[in-house]
Scaffold this motif. Structure first.
Motif, PDB file in Angstrom:
ATOM      1  N   ASN A 148      37.074  34.855  35.964  1.00  0.00           N
ATOM      2  CA  ASN A 148      38.069  34.165  35.544  1.00  0.00           C
ATOM      3  C   ASN A 148      39.070  35.095  34.803  1.00  0.00           C
ATOM      4  OD1 ASN A 148      37.769  31.688  37.420  1.00  0.00           O
ATOM      5  ND2 ASN A 148      38.329  33.234  38.352  1.00  0.00           N
ATOM      6  N   GLY A 149      39.681  35.860  34.790  1.00  0.00           N
ATOM      7  CA  GLY A 149      40.923  36.503  33.378  1.00  0.00           C
ATOM      8  C   GLY A 149      39.797  38.176  32.559  1.00  0.00           C
ATOM      9  N   ALA A 150      38.899  38.219  33.478  1.00  0.00           N
ATOM     10  CA  ALA A 150      37.554  39.242  32.809  1.00  0.00           C
ATOM     11  C   ALA A 150      38.389  40.500  33.304  1.00  0.00           C
ATOM     12  CB  ALA A 150      36.417  39.543  34.336  1.00  0.00           C
ATOM     13  N   GLY A 151      39.366  40.666  34.588  1.00  0.00           N
ATOM     14  CA  GLY A 151      40.140  42.483  34.820  1.00  0.00           C
ATOM     15  C   GLY A 151      39.888  42.603  35.590  1.00  0.00           C
ATOM     16  N   LYS A 152      40.074  42.039  36.685  1.00  0.00           N
ATOM     17  CA  LYS A 152      39.691  42.866  37.634  1.00  0.00           C
ATOM     18  C   LYS A 152      40.554  43.498  38.395  1.00  0.00           C
ATOM     19  CE  LYS A 152      37.192  39.309  39.877  1.00  0.00           C
ATOM     20  NZ  LYS A 152      37.817  38.405  38.087  1.00  0.00           N
ATOM     21  N   THR A 153      41.813  42.367  38.989  1.00  0.00           N
ATOM     22  CA  THR A 153      42.618  43.351  39.285  1.00  0.00           C
ATOM     23  C   THR A 153      43.784  43.720  38.516  1.00  0.00           C
ATOM     24  OG1 THR A 153      43.232  40.714  40.413  1.00  0.00           O
ATOM     25  CG2 THR A 153      45.307  41.904  39.962  1.00  0.00           C
ATOM     26  N   THR A 154      43.302  43.678  36.852  1.00  0.00           N
ATOM     27  CA  THR A 154      44.210  44.909  36.384  1.00  0.00           C
ATOM     28  C   THR A 154      43.161  46.201  36.336  1.00  0.00           C
ATOM     29  OG1 THR A 154      44.813  43.192  34.487  1.00  0.00           O
ATOM     30  CG2 THR A 154      44.929  44.964  33.901  1.00  0.00           C
ATOM     31  N   ILE A 190      44.134  44.488  27.613  1.00  0.00           N
ATOM     32  CA  ILE A 190      43.541  43.653  28.726  1.00  0.00           C
ATOM     33  C   ILE A 190      41.910  44.533  29.726  1.00  0.00           C
ATOM     34  CG2 ILE A 190      43.544  43.364  31.169  1.00  0.00           C
ATOM     35  CD1 ILE A 190      45.485  41.606  29.053  1.00  0.00           C
ATOM     36  N   HIS A 218      33.513  36.779  43.002  1.00  0.00           N
ATOM     37  CA  HIS A 218      33.218  36.179  42.891  1.00  0.00           C
ATOM     38  C   HIS A 218      31.660  35.876  43.598  1.00  0.00           C
ATOM     39  CE1 HIS A 218      36.589  34.970  39.792  1.00  0.00           C
ATOM     40  NE2 HIS A 218      37.125  35.716  40.744  1.00  0.00           N
TER      41      HIS A 218
HETATM   42  N1  LIG Z   1      51.493  40.550  33.808  1.00  0.00           N
HETATM   43  C1  LIG Z   1      50.641  40.016  32.576  1.00  0.00           C
HETATM   44  N2  LIG Z   1      50.249  40.217  31.709  1.00  0.00           N
HETATM   45  C2  LIG Z   1      50.028  39.729  30.386  1.00  0.00           C
HETATM   46  N3  LIG Z   1      48.639  38.941  31.202  1.00  0.00           N
HETATM   47  C3  LIG Z   1      48.479  38.857  31.915  1.00  0.00           C
HETATM   48  C4  LIG Z   1      49.375  39.648  32.992  1.00  0.00           C
HETATM   49  N4  LIG Z   1      48.677  39.838  34.463  1.00  0.00           N
HETATM   50  C5  LIG Z   1      46.789  39.537  33.329  1.00  0.00           C
HETATM   51  N5  LIG Z   1      47.264  39.328  32.525  1.00  0.00           N
HETATM   52  C6  LIG Z   1      46.775  39.119  31.613  1.00  0.00           C
HETATM   53  O1  LIG Z   1      44.756  39.269  31.774  1.00  0.00           O
HETATM   54  C7  LIG Z   1      43.815  39.113  31.735  1.00  0.00           C
HETATM   55  C8  LIG Z   1      43.384  39.654  33.328  1.00  0.00           C
HETATM   56  O2  LIG Z   1      43.444  39.081  33.837  1.00  0.00           O
HETATM   57  P1  LIG Z   1      43.062  40.078  35.766  1.00  0.00           P
HETATM   58  O3  LIG Z   1      44.367  39.325  36.615  1.00  0.00           O
HETATM   59  O4  LIG Z   1      42.775  41.049  36.108  1.00  0.00           O
HETATM   60  O5  LIG Z   1      41.498  39.169  35.888  1.00  0.00           O
HETATM   61  P2  LIG Z   1      40.687  39.122  37.109  1.00  0.00           P
HETATM   62  O6  LIG Z   1      39.533  39.218  36.723  1.00  0.00           O
HETATM   63  O7  LIG Z   1      41.249  39.597  38.513  1.00  0.00           O
HETATM   64  O8  LIG Z   1      40.856  37.236  37.634  1.00  0.00           O
HETATM   65  P3  LIG Z   1      40.065  36.533  38.598  1.00  0.00           P
HETATM   66  O9  LIG Z   1      39.238  36.266  39.103  1.00  0.00           O
HETATM   67  O10 LIG Z   1      40.583  34.795  37.963  1.00  0.00           O
HETATM   68  O11 LIG Z   1      41.577  37.206  39.467  1.00  0.00           O
HETATM   69  C9  LIG Z   1      44.003  38.182  31.902  1.00  0.00           C
HETATM   70  O12 LIG Z   1      43.716  37.259  30.535  1.00  0.00           O
HETATM   71  C10 LIG Z   1      45.094  37.632  32.399  1.00  0.00           C
HETATM   72  O13 LIG Z   1      45.533  36.231  31.348  1.00  0.00           O
END
Ligand SMILES: Nc1ncnc2c1ncn2[C@@H]1O[C@H](COP(=O)(O)OP(=O)(O)OP(=O)(O)O)[C@@H](O)[C@H]1O
Length: 307
Positions: A44-50, A24, A193
């Motif tokens: 969305n899904g870029a990895g910010k929350t991770t 990720i 965003h």
């Molecule tokens: N618990 C998990 N298990 C597997 N994959 C995950 C998990 N949580 C998130 N992901 C994947 O990790 C990637 C990054 O997700 P993340 O939530 O970090 O994105 P984001 O940039 O915060 O998105 P958003 O703007 O939608 O909040 C996505 O592809 C998501 O599907």
């Protein structure tokens, strides 16, 4: 002195994170100086929350490290006692009243300030006797923000803190962040965003896309590197200007040409002046416009990346 040479309050070094089989986050490096407000954007899904969950030690990275104030965040209670965190979703016990939650915070955070808490409760017009289950989504976010500020943080990590807030409260929160930084030299990392909103308060911006940092720079650098010139000539647009290596783009509406210039504004202005323009002025660009051009040069469509 370059900003990277200054002492980092938040430092993410060569960080990789897998969730399941998927990589990720891929070799992320981030550097945030003390008293700085760093905006993290990405689709969305870029990895910010991770990334943020690694930053606050909810996730453990497979490779790399997170340093706050020079110390590794891993299981570091001392650093966490001054680390404010507002997650993208609020997980408070629904049957607890606000003031009961506050008791937990007082026990867990040694620098908790009742004075700050009372002041912020008034600002957000929240009632301490209300149970969490009777708060709206926006009210829960406000509560999370005010609790994270009442612990008197050195570092504040905010995951989309203004999503779901009404415009008046949104502005209140942005003002509060700026006031917090100027009063206490708190270091802030905020994901959003809304680039327009980040432009109002951030001094640095990082763009994350598919788990990689695409760009990280100061707002000042970004704004001074890419500028727009508006120009008109009596006749046709001179050929000799078109070939200037610093020109990213030329847009023409009637007699007016708008030229986007990268890095060396003066050489382009000199070349234009030699062709006797009847109009010549420079225009400020928004961060969104700058990213559209800058990322376009790198082969990315910025409108797919942000907002
Ligand atoms: N618990 C998990 N298990 C597997 N994959 C995950 C998990 N949580 C998130 N992901 C994947 O990790 C990637 C990054 O997700 P993340 O939530 O970090 O994105 P984001 O940039 O915060 O998105 P958003 O703007 O939608 O909040 C996505 O592809 C998501 O599907």
């Amino acid at each position: 002195m370059k900003w990277r040479d200054l002492i980092a309050m938040i430092e993410i070094k060569d960080l990789n994170k897998y969730l399941g089989k998927d990589k990720i986050l891929d070799d992320i490096n981030i550097h945030v100086n003390k008293g700085s407000i760093y905006g993290l954007i990405g689709p969305n899904g870029a990895g910010k929350t991770t990334l943020i969950k690694n930053l606050v030690d909810i996730y453990k990275p497979e490779k790399g490290e997170v340093l706050i104030s020079g110390e590794n965040i891993k299981d570091n209670a001392k650093i966490k006692s001054r680390l404010g965190y507002v997650s993208d979703y609020q997980y408070f016990y629904p049957s607890f009243k606000i003031h009961e939650i506050v008791e937990f915070y007082k026990d867990a955070y040694p620098f908790w300030s009742d004075e700050r808490y009372i002041q912020l409760m008034k600002l957000f017009k929240l009632d301490g006797n209300k149970k969490i289950k009777y708060l709206s989504k926006g009210m829960k976010t406000q509560l999370a923000i005010l609790l994270s500020l009442s612990i008197m943080p050195n570092v504040l990590i905010l995951d989309e803190p203004t999503s779901g807030l009404d415009p008046v409260v949104k502005q209140k929160v942005l003002n509060l962040i700026v006031d917090e930084v100027s009063a206490n030299e708190t270091t802030v990392l905020i994901s959003s965003h809304n680039l327009g909103q980040l432009e109002q308060i951030c001094d640095h911006i990082g763009i994350i896309h598919e788990g990689k940092m695409l760009l990280e720079d100061s707002v000042e650098n970004l704004k001074s590197n890419v500028r727009k010139i508006q120009v008109a000539f009596k006749g046709e647009f001179p050929e000799e200007i078109k070939s200037n290596e610093h020109i990213l783009k030329i847009e023409t509406i009637g007699k007016i040409h708008q030229i986007v210039v990268k890095d060396n504004l003066e050489t382009v202005i000199d070349a234009i002046k030699k062709c006797n323009p009847i109009l010549l002025e420079t225009i400020d660009m928004s961060l969104e416009e700058i990213f559209i051009y800058k990322m376009g040069v790198e082969g990315y469509d910025f409108t797919d990346i942000a907002i």
